[in-house]
Write an enzyme that holds these catalytic residues in place. Structure first.
Site, mmCIF file in Angstrom:
data_model
loop_
_atom_site.group_PDB
_atom_site.id
_atom_site.type_symbol
_atom_site.label_atom_id
_atom_site.label_comp_id
_atom_site.label_asym_id
_atom_site.label_seq_id
_atom_site.Cartn_x
_atom_site.Cartn_y
_atom_site.Cartn_z
ATOM 1 C CB SER A 4 -0.889 0.026 1.245
ATOM 2 O OG SER A 4 -0.131 0.388 2.376
ATOM 3 C CG ASP A 5 1.730 5.765 -1.379
ATOM 4 O OD1 ASP A 5 2.652 5.837 -0.535
ATOM 5 O OD2 ASP A 5 1.652 6.554 -2.345
ATOM 6 C CG HIS A 6 3.391 7.202 4.020
ATOM 7 N ND1 HIS A 6 2.968 8.031 5.022
ATOM 8 C CD2 HIS A 6 4.644 6.824 4.340
ATOM 9 C CE1 HIS A 6 3.932 8.162 5.896
ATOM 10 N NE2 HIS A 6 4.968 7.443 5.515
ATOM 11 N N GLY A 7 0.058 4.971 4.576
ATOM 12 C CA GLY A 7 -1.195 5.209 5.312
ATOM 13 C C GLY A 7 -2.456 4.977 4.516
ATOM 14 C CB ALA A 8 -3.034 3.826 1.047
#
Ligand code: BGC
Length: 763
Positions: free
Chosen positions: A281-285
């Site tokens: 996942s991307d950052h905090g997604a």
């Protein structure tokens, strides 16, 4: 999120304890080993593998130590020195099953040696040069004990308001695909398991570059045909080139966030493309699924993400906190977690980490005495590549190349800026190790000419912009305005200009203006700099604008004011030397635009390969009821593929080996390219195809091939392209990949507009 600020934190991370036990590498083959390991893992150890921790904001140091030793962390990112990573690997090996961790980082256009930003790299149209960048970056990153990079970014960008345009390779499917492949090959080297290779995670899957209005993180709404024909191929190309994983995008796609998008990750990625590898996942997604309005809480978000196919959760506690209870309650099948764990373990195997967890970390006695030592840089490569990326946009009266004599005035807020030269996402690159334009010019002329300097203007005088720019890159020193008034700075610049024979003005954007979350509504050079340029123009002295920026700018006024315009992007560690090489003709410029430069922001989106329409505007034939703007020219200022040289090239008509092509066959299309000038030079010969009549409106032309060639003065070369049926295929209304019989135009030229044309029929 830029992580420059984390380096200091990471430096203090070294753990006191070290791994004192023994580690025995597996005796079995990959599958048998992973099966047996998984059969011994507890649920919490499995979930631990799915946790990708951002060092710094996400956990304290003490927590990281404990969690690693408990087998509750699979990998981290943002620590870039061997002693920090060794200490963390020691902790991971103290865990019950001794599963090694891996270390990731955003290595986008260099690790310690910074090369030009990716948009600039694409302007080289030089696949070998880009592969070299990947290789140098990969070897430097692995020497810093890294195993993986979150790159390349291959998002097609057709809206330059989007700040991340700088991180990708431009607007074109074919060019971005070739550049992405080259980068993957470079990062991963001959074999990704080698100690000097790093694994490439291509991003951002998918369509992130098409955020509405160019506003970062905004929605993406797109027809399937446009996705399949234009936006998806670069990710697929990077995966076919061997990229080990994908980072999933932050945006939604037609209403469904990528992070919870089962169609995207299961149907397309895994089933249709057959991809076996890591998804992250991307950052905090994952937690952002709540904000997207598709998940009610963290549990729901984690459930949706794992179901859709996100293997590793970056910088949020969603998986760690939610998955145990979800599995217990039967809301997440064990099989979904197991497949994700298998991908993570398989990645570690492929990286060679089970064979040797310290493969890239090395032994303490081999740690560099000075991590920032000059001899760890690759300056020759940085200079060689950087000068290939510079694009000469205008050169009236041959004002360039300059002579190394007389008095030269270097003016402008970017003329002596070390930080901006690095570009955004500059990994572990250091401002003090970059060569500014002023440095480069001084070195080039030595004592043959006098070099004067004045800052002339601040990057911007807009207070809100300054606050913003100093907050996105968190060391708060990005933009340091000169306390003098704009007029005082211009006065000083004019004084300097008065005694010079030529003015070289370095203007454009600060690097933070073309960055994640840095979207703009204007593409103009900030006003304070425009005032400076106008004042410099009024001196009547030859005016050379050296542009630094991470997106196309609207340069209509500057195009009129300047005698010469050189687009230099953010050119990296050796930027100043590379630009000086071009300014003084020690290197003949050869870069070509990888993205259209519009005349104004109002023309966006503007890209060369738009589909045909019923009422196109015909150049030179104004008229009503045409697809045009009545208040401005409808054409771009500089088209895709454009760039000048200090020599001249001519291109003959297109010769075709046949005017028909049978399915499965090939035909040869060629032109004679001649260097009609007096200097040796490189240029890129570009092949475009156009499907004249099809079941759907097809692009007016599409890049399908290019060759960069070097010609001596007077030299001619026949440049051949092989056209085959595959190059004529597109995804039709039923999303079938077909080539439809009928007439095709073949265009070959030195930019997307300046072409020679012939036609053939696909039978
Ligand atoms: C960016 C990614 C990057 C990640 C880790 C995110 O904010 O969107 O491109 O890889 O941070 O630094």
């Amino acid at each position: 999120m830029n992580k420059l600020y984390l380096l200091g934190l990471a430096a203090s991370l070294a753990l006191n304890t070290s791994f004192a036990g023994t580690y025995t590498p597996p005796a079995q083959g990959k599958d048998a080993f992973i099966d047996s390991l998984m059969s011994r893992m507890t649920l919490s150890e499995k979930i631990g593998q799915l946790r990708l921790i951002s060092i710094g904001p996400e956990m304290t140091l003490a927590q990281i130590q404990n969690e690693l030793a408990a087998g509750h962390i699979g990998a981290t990112f943002n620590s870039v020195v061997p002693w920090d990573n060794r200490a963390m690997q020691d902790a991971a090996l103290r865990s019950r099953l001794q599963i090694p961790m891996f270390f990731a980082y955003d290595v986008i256009h260099g690790q310690r040696t910074m090369f030009p930003i990716s948009l600039g790299l694409a302007a080289s149209w030089d696949v070998a040069a880009v592969a070299r960048v990947g290789r140098v970056a990969g070897s430097e990153a692995s020497a810093d004990s890294l195993d993986m990079t979150y790159g390349p970014m291959v998002d097609i960008a057709r809206d330059p308001r989007w700040g991340r345009t700088s991180e990708g390779f431009g607007e074109d499917t074919y060019l971005v695909s070739r550049m992405g492949e080259a980068m993957v090959h470079g990062f991963q080297g001959e074999d990704v398991s080698h100690a000097d290779s790093i694994m490439s995670i291509v991003k951002h899957f998918a369509l992130y570059g098409a955020v509405e209005g160019g506003r970062d993180y905004n929605v993406v709404d797109m027809s399937p045909q446009r996705m399949y024909n234009d936006y998806l191929p670069p990710y697929h190309a990077a995966l076919k080139a061997g990229a080990g994983g994908v980072m999933v995008a932050l945006n939604s796609i037609n209403g469904v966030p990528a992070t919870s998008n089962t169609w995207l990750m299961q149907d397309l990625l895994r089933k249709t493309w057959g991809f076996k590898g890591l998804t992250v996942s991307d950052h905090g997604a994952i937690l952002e699924l709540i904000k997207h309005g598709v998940a009610v809480d963290a549990n729901d978000a984690a459930r949706q993400a794992i179901k859709a196919g996100i293997d590793q959760s970056m910088n949020d506690q969603a998986y760690g906190v939610a998955l145990p209870a979800l599995i217990k309650a039967g809301k997440v099948p064990q099989g979904e977690v197991d497949s994700a764990v298998r991908e993570v373990l398989s990645t570690k195997w492929d990286l060679g980490l089970f064979a040797d967890p310290y493969r890239r970390i090395g032994k303490p006695e081999n740690d560099p005495a000075d991590i920032n030592a000059e001899n760890r840089l690759h300056r020759e490569a940085a200079r060689d590549v950087a000068r290939r990326t510079l694009v000469l946009l205008k050169n009236a009266n041959h004002v360039l190349p300059l002579k190394k004599q007389g008095t030269l005035a270097v003016i402008g807020p970017l003329g002596d800026s070390h930080t901006d030269m690095l570009g955004s996402w500059s990994a572990a690159g250091l401002p003090r190790q970059t060569v500014t334009l002023l440095d480069g010019i001084r070195t080039a002329v030595g004592d043959q000419a006098k070099v004067l300097y004045a800052r002339g203007a601040n990057i911007t005088d807009d207070r809100n912009s300054i606050v913003f720019l100093n907050n996105i890159i968190l060391d708060h020193t990005e933009v340091q305005p000169d306390p003098r008034t704009a007029q005082e700075m211009i006065d000083e610049a004019l004084k300097v200009a008065a005694s010079a024979d030529v003015i070289i003005a370095a203007v454009g954007e600060s690097r933070g203006m073309s960055h994640e979350s840095a979207s703009r509504t204007s593409l103009a050079i900030p006003n304070t700099q425009r005032q400076l340029i106008t004042a410099l123009r009024a001196t009547g002295k030859p005016l050379v604008l050296v542009l630094m920026n991470g997106r196309p700018l609207s340069l209509e006024r500057e195009n009129q004011q300047a005698d010469a315009l050189l687009e230099t992007w953010f050119a990296g560690t050796e930027g100043g030397n590379a630009i000086a090489d071009v300014l003084f003709g020690d290197y003949n410029p050869s870069g070509k635009l990888p993205i259209t430069f519009p005349r104004s922001v109002g023309q966006i989106p503007m890209y060369y390969n738009h589909p045909t329409i019923g009422r196109p505007v015909e150049p030179g034939k104004p008229g009503n009821y045409r697809s045009q703007y009545f208040d401005a020219d409808t054409s771009p200022l500089y088209p895709f593929g454009y760039g000048l040289s200090y020599t001249q090239f001519s291109v003959s008509g297109v010769a075709l080996s046949s005017t028909t092509l049978k399915g499965g066959g090939t035909l040869d299309a060629s032109v004679m390219v001649s260097n009609t000038g007096t200097l040796a030079g490189e240029t890129t010969v570009q092949l475009y195809l156009h499907d004249k009549t099809a079941s759907m409106a097809r692009p007016i032309k599409e890049l399908k091939g290019f060759q960069k060639i070097l010609l001596q003065p007077g030299e001619q070369r026949q440049v051949h392209f092989t056209v085959d049926e595959n190059m004529l295929k597109f995804y039709n209304q039923q999303l079938q990949h077909v080539a439809e019989p009928g007439e095709f135009d073949v265009q070959i030229g030195l930019d997307s507009q300046d072409v020679q044309q012939a036609s053939f029929n696909l039978l």
